[in-house]
Design a protein around this motif. Sequence first.
Motif, PDB file in Angstrom:
ATOM      1  N   GLN A  54       0.835  -1.210   0.000  1.00  0.00           N
ATOM      2  CA  GLN A  54       0.000   0.000   0.000  1.00  0.00           C
ATOM      3  C   GLN A  54       0.867   1.256   0.000  1.00  0.00           C
ATOM      4  O   GLN A  54       0.596   2.216  -0.726  1.00  0.00           O
ATOM      5  CB  GLN A  54      -0.925  -0.012   1.209  1.00  0.00           C
ATOM      6  CG  GLN A  54      -1.970  -1.111   1.179  1.00  0.00           C
ATOM      7  CD  GLN A  54      -2.831  -1.127   2.423  1.00  0.00           C
ATOM      8  OE1 GLN A  54      -2.558  -0.439   3.411  1.00  0.00           O
ATOM      9  NE2 GLN A  54      -3.879  -1.934   2.407  1.00  0.00           N
ATOM     10  N   ALA A  55       1.924   1.252   0.818  1.00  0.00           N
ATOM     11  CA  ALA A  55       2.809   2.410   0.871  1.00  0.00           C
ATOM     12  C   ALA A  55       3.511   2.627  -0.463  1.00  0.00           C
ATOM     13  O   ALA A  55       3.653   3.766  -0.934  1.00  0.00           O
ATOM     14  CB  ALA A  55       3.834   2.229   1.992  1.00  0.00           C
ATOM     15  N   CYS A  56       3.945   1.529  -1.093  1.00  0.00           N
ATOM     16  CA  CYS A  56       4.611   1.646  -2.393  1.00  0.00           C
ATOM     17  C   CYS A  56       3.664   2.191  -3.454  1.00  0.00           C
ATOM     18  O   CYS A  56       4.067   2.978  -4.320  1.00  0.00           O
ATOM     19  CB  CYS A  56       5.152   0.287  -2.819  1.00  0.00           C
ATOM     20  SG  CYS A  56       6.490  -0.347  -1.782  1.00  0.00           S
ATOM     21  N   GLY A  57       2.402   1.781  -3.385  1.00  0.00           N
ATOM     22  CA  GLY A  57       1.410   2.296  -4.322  1.00  0.00           C
ATOM     23  C   GLY A  57       1.221   3.790  -4.177  1.00  0.00           C
ATOM     24  O   GLY A  57       1.058   4.516  -5.170  1.00  0.00           O
ATOM     25  N   LEU A  58       1.250   4.280  -2.944  1.00  0.00           N
ATOM     26  CA  LEU A  58       1.122   5.722  -2.708  1.00  0.00           C
ATOM     27  C   LEU A  58       2.323   6.485  -3.260  1.00  0.00           C
ATOM     28  O   LEU A  58       2.169   7.565  -3.836  1.00  0.00           O
ATOM     29  CB  LEU A  58       0.976   5.991  -1.209  1.00  0.00           C
ATOM     30  CG  LEU A  58      -0.329   5.521  -0.559  1.00  0.00           C
ATOM     31  CD1 LEU A  58      -0.264   5.706   0.956  1.00  0.00           C
ATOM     32  CD2 LEU A  58      -1.514   6.278  -1.142  1.00  0.00           C
ATOM     33  N   LEU A  59       3.505   5.917  -3.100  1.00  0.00           N
ATOM     34  CA  LEU A  59       4.704   6.570  -3.635  1.00  0.00           C
ATOM     35  C   LEU A  59       4.668   6.625  -5.159  1.00  0.00           C
ATOM     36  O   LEU A  59       5.049   7.634  -5.768  1.00  0.00           O
ATOM     37  CB  LEU A  59       5.957   5.826  -3.170  1.00  0.00           C
ATOM     38  CG  LEU A  59       6.280   5.932  -1.678  1.00  0.00           C
ATOM     39  CD1 LEU A  59       7.377   4.956  -1.291  1.00  0.00           C
ATOM     40  CD2 LEU A  59       6.687   7.360  -1.313  1.00  0.00           C
ATOM     41  N   ALA A 119       2.285   9.255  -6.267  1.00  0.00           N
ATOM     42  CA  ALA A 119       2.831  10.592  -6.054  1.00  0.00           C
ATOM     43  C   ALA A 119       3.888  10.953  -7.091  1.00  0.00           C
ATOM     44  O   ALA A 119       4.363  12.099  -7.131  1.00  0.00           O
ATOM     45  CB  ALA A 119       3.430  10.691  -4.653  1.00  0.00           C
ATOM     46  N   GLY A 120       4.273   9.992  -7.924  1.00  0.00           N
ATOM     47  CA  GLY A 120       5.217  10.267  -9.004  1.00  0.00           C
ATOM     48  C   GLY A 120       6.661  10.370  -8.572  1.00  0.00           C
ATOM     49  O   GLY A 120       7.461  11.042  -9.241  1.00  0.00           O
ATOM     50  N   VAL A 121       7.037   9.676  -7.483  1.00  0.00           N
ATOM     51  CA  VAL A 121       8.408   9.798  -6.990  1.00  0.00           C
ATOM     52  C   VAL A 121       9.234   8.518  -7.224  1.00  0.00           C
ATOM     53  O   VAL A 121      10.380   8.436  -6.781  1.00  0.00           O
ATOM     54  CB  VAL A 121       8.427  10.173  -5.490  1.00  0.00           C
ATOM     55  CG1 VAL A 121       7.769  11.526  -5.285  1.00  0.00           C
ATOM     56  CG2 VAL A 121       7.738   9.108  -4.646  1.00  0.00           C
ATOM     57  N   ASP A 148       4.527  19.294  -2.891  1.00  0.00           N
ATOM     58  CA  ASP A 148       3.918  20.324  -2.040  1.00  0.00           C
ATOM     59  C   ASP A 148       3.275  19.660  -0.828  1.00  0.00           C
ATOM     60  O   ASP A 148       3.209  18.433  -0.718  1.00  0.00           O
ATOM     61  CB  ASP A 148       2.903  21.154  -2.822  1.00  0.00           C
ATOM     62  CG  ASP A 148       1.784  20.318  -3.443  1.00  0.00           C
ATOM     63  OD1 ASP A 148       1.485  19.226  -2.898  1.00  0.00           O
ATOM     64  OD2 ASP A 148       1.212  20.750  -4.460  1.00  0.00           O
ATOM     65  N   ASP A 149       2.800  20.454   0.093  1.00  0.00           N
ATOM     66  CA  ASP A 149       2.254  19.929   1.348  1.00  0.00           C
ATOM     67  C   ASP A 149       1.064  19.004   1.109  1.00  0.00           C
ATOM     68  O   ASP A 149       0.907  17.979   1.799  1.00  0.00           O
ATOM     69  CB  ASP A 149       1.836  21.075   2.266  1.00  0.00           C
ATOM     70  CG  ASP A 149       3.038  21.846   2.808  1.00  0.00           C
ATOM     71  OD1 ASP A 149       4.149  21.290   2.751  1.00  0.00           O
ATOM     72  OD2 ASP A 149       2.851  22.990   3.272  1.00  0.00           O
ATOM     73  N   ALA A 150       0.236  19.324   0.136  1.00  0.00           N
ATOM     74  CA  ALA A 150      -0.952  18.513  -0.125  1.00  0.00           C
ATOM     75  C   ALA A 150      -0.573  17.109  -0.586  1.00  0.00           C
ATOM     76  O   ALA A 150      -1.260  16.132  -0.266  1.00  0.00           O
ATOM     77  CB  ALA A 150      -1.822  19.196  -1.179  1.00  0.00           C
ATOM     78  N   ALA A 151       0.509  16.985  -1.347  1.00  0.00           N
ATOM     79  CA  ALA A 151       0.940  15.678  -1.842  1.00  0.00           C
ATOM     80  C   ALA A 151       1.817  14.949  -0.834  1.00  0.00           C
ATOM     81  O   ALA A 151       1.792  13.718  -0.756  1.00  0.00           O
ATOM     82  CB  ALA A 151       1.698  15.855  -3.162  1.00  0.00           C
ATOM     83  N   PHE A 152       2.572  15.726  -0.023  1.00  0.00           N
ATOM     84  CA  PHE A 152       3.513  15.102   0.908  1.00  0.00           C
ATOM     85  C   PHE A 152       2.833  14.593   2.179  1.00  0.00           C
ATOM     86  O   PHE A 152       3.233  13.552   2.722  1.00  0.00           O
ATOM     87  CB  PHE A 152       4.604  16.109   1.283  1.00  0.00           C
ATOM     88  CG  PHE A 152       5.730  15.520   2.082  1.00  0.00           C
ATOM     89  CD1 PHE A 152       6.759  14.837   1.461  1.00  0.00           C
ATOM     90  CD2 PHE A 152       5.754  15.645   3.474  1.00  0.00           C
ATOM     91  CE1 PHE A 152       7.799  14.290   2.198  1.00  0.00           C
ATOM     92  CE2 PHE A 152       6.789  15.097   4.211  1.00  0.00           C
ATOM     93  CZ  PHE A 152       7.819  14.425   3.572  1.00  0.00           C
ATOM     94  N   ARG A 192      13.754   3.059  -8.260  1.00  0.00           N
ATOM     95  CA  ARG A 192      14.240   3.748  -7.068  1.00  0.00           C
ATOM     96  C   ARG A 192      13.422   5.010  -6.819  1.00  0.00           C
ATOM     97  O   ARG A 192      12.561   5.384  -7.626  1.00  0.00           O
ATOM     98  CB  ARG A 192      15.707   4.131  -7.252  1.00  0.00           C
ATOM     99  CG  ARG A 192      15.903   5.173  -8.353  1.00  0.00           C
ATOM    100  CD  ARG A 192      17.355   5.527  -8.556  1.00  0.00           C
ATOM    101  NE  ARG A 192      17.504   6.527  -9.627  1.00  0.00           N
ATOM    102  CZ  ARG A 192      18.675   6.979 -10.068  1.00  0.00           C
ATOM    103  NH1 ARG A 192      19.814   6.520  -9.539  1.00  0.00           N
ATOM    104  NH2 ARG A 192      18.726   7.884 -11.039  1.00  0.00           N
ATOM    105  N   ILE A 193      13.706   5.668  -5.694  1.00  0.00           N
ATOM    106  CA  ILE A 193      13.070   6.944  -5.385  1.00  0.00           C
ATOM    107  C   ILE A 193      13.815   8.069  -6.097  1.00  0.00           C
ATOM    108  O   ILE A 193      15.052   8.121  -6.083  1.00  0.00           O
ATOM    109  CB  ILE A 193      13.079   7.197  -3.858  1.00  0.00           C
ATOM    110  CG1 ILE A 193      12.081   6.272  -3.156  1.00  0.00           C
ATOM    111  CG2 ILE A 193      12.740   8.657  -3.544  1.00  0.00           C
ATOM    112  CD1 ILE A 193      10.617   6.547  -3.489  1.00  0.00           C
ATOM    113  N   ASN A 194      13.077   8.948  -6.723  1.00  0.00           N
ATOM    114  CA  ASN A 194      13.629  10.185  -7.262  1.00  0.00           C
ATOM    115  C   ASN A 194      13.612  11.198  -6.116  1.00  0.00           C
ATOM    116  O   ASN A 194      12.569  11.756  -5.782  1.00  0.00           O
ATOM    117  CB  ASN A 194      12.789  10.671  -8.446  1.00  0.00           C
ATOM    118  CG  ASN A 194      13.347  11.918  -9.085  1.00  0.00           C
ATOM    119  OD1 ASN A 194      13.867  12.803  -8.421  1.00  0.00           O
ATOM    120  ND2 ASN A 194      13.217  12.010 -10.404  1.00  0.00           N
ATOM    121  N   GLU A 195      14.766  11.397  -5.492  1.00  0.00           N
ATOM    122  CA  GLU A 195      14.817  12.238  -4.294  1.00  0.00           C
ATOM    123  C   GLU A 195      14.406  13.677  -4.583  1.00  0.00           C
ATOM    124  O   GLU A 195      13.754  14.325  -3.761  1.00  0.00           O
ATOM    125  CB  GLU A 195      16.218  12.199  -3.685  1.00  0.00           C
ATOM    126  CG  GLU A 195      16.295  12.857  -2.327  1.00  0.00           C
ATOM    127  CD  GLU A 195      17.638  12.647  -1.653  1.00  0.00           C
ATOM    128  OE1 GLU A 195      17.764  13.018  -0.465  1.00  0.00           O
ATOM    129  OE2 GLU A 195      18.561  12.117  -2.306  1.00  0.00           O
TER     130      GLU A 195
END
Length: 265
Positions: free
Chosen positions: A153-158, A161-163, A195-199, A185-188
């Motif tokens: 579930q967490a990976c799906g959210l990431l 979010a396009g990261v 932004d705050d709404a996505a983070f 990988r994560i695009n740091e």
Amino acid sequence: MSSIHPVSRSRHADLRWRRFTSYQFAAATALVPLAAAEITQAALSLPLAFVHRDGRWSLAAVLGLLPGQNLFVDASGSWLARYIPAGLRGYPFLIGTQASGEHTLCIEEASGLVTEGPDGDSFFDEAGALSPLVTEVANFLSDTARSEATLVQACGLLQSAGVIEPWPITIQGSDGSQQVTGLNRINEAALNGLDDAAFSPLRRTGAVGVAYAQLLSVANLGQLGQLAQARAQAEAAERARAEVKPMITLPEDSSIDWDWSKIGR
């Protein structure tokens, strides 16, 4: 035909099982999906990557960069890393998931660890219930499966979010360079640019911790290169030893009486 079967009294009541003493069973396992509960320890020891399979994203321990290759298992079956993924620790038992989502304890009957002989542990107790040891393994694997689902579930959210981005990894072999595919990988920069709404949703669900665990684990990728080089050198040395031929071949008949006093005269 699969050799993985659900544990049942009708099939296993008269059989016994033994615990594994070697990780040779995982020698061809290049990726192991992780559970949420273990990512902190795994990130300190193993490279982690996001993978997309069966329509879902997960975080996996990268054990090799070629299909069928686990660089953390040596020729003797020993495990070479500090951390062992939970998905490997219950072998020969595994958890299957039914269509309803219910977990089923299964066993790999082709593992060589299921026997009809007297050696090993029983699957069931005298009352016909799972033995205490098998129950312990079943609970551990069920907890791991639930924790894996949490991480999915967490990976799906990431991903939403396009990261998450493809991880460009190139390896050098005897046939030249080869691009490793399927690892992400994560695009740091993208993560820090949210932004705050996505983070905020990522922070509330723990997905941010997953992202930073993957970033932290990148430092372990060099260990795979070192292990691959060490393995290649060992295999080359073994081939060289096999190719060496003796300069003198003595007769197989050991009854010949050699007169060493005349040699060299």
